[in-house]
Design a protein around this motif. Structure first.
Motif, PDB file in Angstrom:
ATOM      1  N   TYR A 298      -6.851  -4.316  -1.467  1.00 11.35           N
ATOM      2  CA  TYR A 298      -5.635  -3.662  -1.217  1.00 11.35           C
ATOM      3  C   TYR A 298      -5.726  -2.262  -0.442  1.00 11.35           C
ATOM      4  O   TYR A 298      -7.244  -2.300  -0.094  1.00 11.35           O
ATOM      5  CB  TYR A 298      -5.658  -2.350  -2.919  1.00 11.35           C
ATOM      6  N   GLU A 299      -4.735  -1.248  -0.257  1.00 11.28           N
ATOM      7  CA  GLU A 299      -5.111  -0.293   0.777  1.00 11.28           C
ATOM      8  C   GLU A 299      -4.764   0.801   0.085  1.00 11.28           C
ATOM      9  O   GLU A 299      -3.939   1.300  -0.499  1.00 11.28           O
ATOM     10  CB  GLU A 299      -4.298  -0.704   2.377  1.00 11.28           C
TER      11      GLU A 299
ATOM     12  N   VAL B 270      -7.336 -12.419   5.937  1.00 11.87           N
ATOM     13  CA  VAL B 270      -5.365 -11.487   5.305  1.00 11.87           C
ATOM     14  C   VAL B 270      -4.484 -10.985   6.426  1.00 11.87           C
ATOM     15  O   VAL B 270      -4.812 -10.456   6.815  1.00 11.87           O
ATOM     16  CB  VAL B 270      -6.362 -10.186   4.413  1.00 11.87           C
ATOM     17  N   SER B 271      -3.361 -10.827   6.326  1.00 11.08           N
ATOM     18  CA  SER B 271      -2.598 -10.154   7.088  1.00 11.08           C
ATOM     19  C   SER B 271      -2.287  -8.988   6.653  1.00 11.08           C
ATOM     20  O   SER B 271      -1.307  -8.840   5.424  1.00 11.08           O
ATOM     21  CB  SER B 271      -1.086 -11.839   7.279  1.00 11.08           C
ATOM     22  N   LEU B 272      -1.977  -7.664   7.098  1.00 10.19           N
ATOM     23  CA  LEU B 272      -1.393  -7.034   7.257  1.00 10.19           C
ATOM     24  C   LEU B 272       0.317  -7.090   7.695  1.00 10.19           C
ATOM     25  O   LEU B 272      -0.544  -6.969   8.989  1.00 10.19           O
ATOM     26  CB  LEU B 272      -2.234  -5.616   7.540  1.00 10.19           C
TER      27      LEU B 272
ATOM     28  N   SER C  58       0.320  -1.074  -0.379  1.00  6.80           N
ATOM     29  CA  SER C  58      -0.091   0.329   0.047  1.00  6.80           C
ATOM     30  C   SER C  58       0.460   1.270   0.389  1.00  6.80           C
ATOM     31  O   SER C  58       2.082   1.114   0.380  1.00  6.80           O
ATOM     32  CB  SER C  58      -0.924   0.208   1.124  1.00  6.80           C
TER      33      SER C  58
ATOM     34  N   ASN D 295       2.324  -0.371   3.566  1.00  4.25           N
ATOM     35  CA  ASN D 295       1.687  -2.020   4.489  1.00  4.25           C
ATOM     36  C   ASN D 295       1.938  -2.936   3.406  1.00  4.25           C
ATOM     37  O   ASN D 295       1.539  -2.490   2.583  1.00  4.25           O
ATOM     38  CB  ASN D 295       0.956  -1.443   5.237  1.00  4.25           C
TER      39      ASN D 295
ATOM     40  N   LYS E 291      -9.423  -0.581   3.221  1.00  5.39           N
ATOM     41  CA  LYS E 291      -9.343  -1.560   1.924  1.00  5.39           C
ATOM     42  C   LYS E 291     -10.643  -1.816   1.179  1.00  5.39           C
ATOM     43  O   LYS E 291     -11.579  -2.104   1.964  1.00  5.39           O
ATOM     44  CB  LYS E 291      -8.996  -3.113   2.811  1.00  5.39           C
TER      45      LYS E 291
ATOM     46  N   THR F 294     -11.178  -5.064  -2.252  1.00  6.56           N
ATOM     47  CA  THR F 294     -10.698  -6.099  -2.806  1.00  6.56           C
ATOM     48  C   THR F 294     -11.351  -6.779  -3.985  1.00  6.56           C
ATOM     49  O   THR F 294     -13.162  -5.321  -4.214  1.00  6.56           O
ATOM     50  CB  THR F 294     -10.597  -7.173  -1.943  1.00  6.56           C
TER      51      THR F 294
ATOM     52  N   LEU G  88       0.187  -5.998   2.022  1.00  5.19           N
ATOM     53  CA  LEU G  88      -1.200  -7.072   2.314  1.00  5.19           C
ATOM     54  C   LEU G  88      -1.757  -8.046   1.968  1.00  5.19           C
ATOM     55  O   LEU G  88      -1.125  -8.219   0.761  1.00  5.19           O
ATOM     56  CB  LEU G  88      -2.568  -6.521   1.800  1.00  5.19           C
TER      57      LEU G  88
ATOM     58  N   ARG H 185      -3.002 -11.913   0.738  1.00  5.08           N
ATOM     59  CA  ARG H 185      -3.865 -12.784   1.054  1.00  5.08           C
ATOM     60  C   ARG H 185      -3.804 -14.717   0.981  1.00  5.08           C
ATOM     61  O   ARG H 185      -3.019 -14.940   0.156  1.00  5.08           O
ATOM     62  CB  ARG H 185      -4.977 -12.165  -0.292  1.00  5.08           C
TER      63      ARG H 185
END
Length: 197
Positions: A74-75, A52-54, A37, A41, A81, A83, A43, A45
């Motif tokens: 996406y951020e 989802v892990s950030l 992002s 960050n 966020k 998708t 992200l 999947r």
């Protein structure tokens, strides 16, 4: 499997940090899509559960699953966020994914089964707006107005069929097509149908 962040140039001296399920908090190690992002960050999947892990380079936050599909998350610069799903777009609000049907996205997904493994690219703009690149047009979706605005048709660019899109360092947008590459001026949130390519 998992996610690897490299904190320098690709060399033996680079600072590598590996995140995997057992040691660093990923909800699972099977990772099917990764985005970075504008906030810095990462992200990730995941495949089986779709969570989802950030990752911010130091810690991992688990976000809820947006459901089936291997679509990247996406951020935006504001932390929102986004998708895809088979019928349109999803946005994370108050800890849950809200679905917003978008007819042009649904038609593209149905017409091209490869979109399930090579999803439509998104660029989140300011809060509540997102760009989406279809094979024949670039559109902007507004969450507040629940409407789609046409930015440009592929046939008007000389690029042929649109293939991919990414945000440029200066906030503009790069768009690739079957016959070339175009640079759109920044900031992306101010793109208009009249914007020069």
């Amino acid at each position: 499997m998992g996610v690897v962040l490299c904190g320098g140039f690709w060399s033996e001296a680079a600072n590598w940090r590996v995140f995997n399920k057992t040691t660093d908090g990923l909800s699972e190690s099977h990772t099917v899509a990764v985005t970075v992002s504008p906030r810095g960050n990462v992200l990730a999947r995941h495949g089986e559960g779709g969570t989802v892990s950030l990752l911010d380079g130091y810690s991992v936050e688990t976000l809820p699953s947006p459901g089936q599909g291997l679509y990247p998350v996406y951020e935006s610069r504001t932390g929102q966020k986004w998708t895809l799903y088979a019928q349109g777009l999803q946005v994370l609000r108050d800890g849950r994914w809200e679905r917003r049907p978008v007819e042009s996205i649904r038609l593209e997904m149905e017409a091209n089964p490869l979109r399930r493994v090579r999803p439509l690219p998104l660029i989140p703009l300011d809060h509540d707006n997102v760009l989406c690149l279809l094979s024949d047009r670039l559109i902007e979706y507004s969450l507040m107005r629940n409407e789609v605005r046409l930015i440009r048709r592929a046939e008007a660019t000389g690029l042929g069929r649109f293939l991919d899109m990414t945000e440029a360092r200066n906030g503009g947008v790069w768009v690739s097509g079957a016959k070339g590459l175009a640079k759109l001026p920044g900031p992306a949130r101010r793109l208009e149908p009249s914007s020069e390519w």
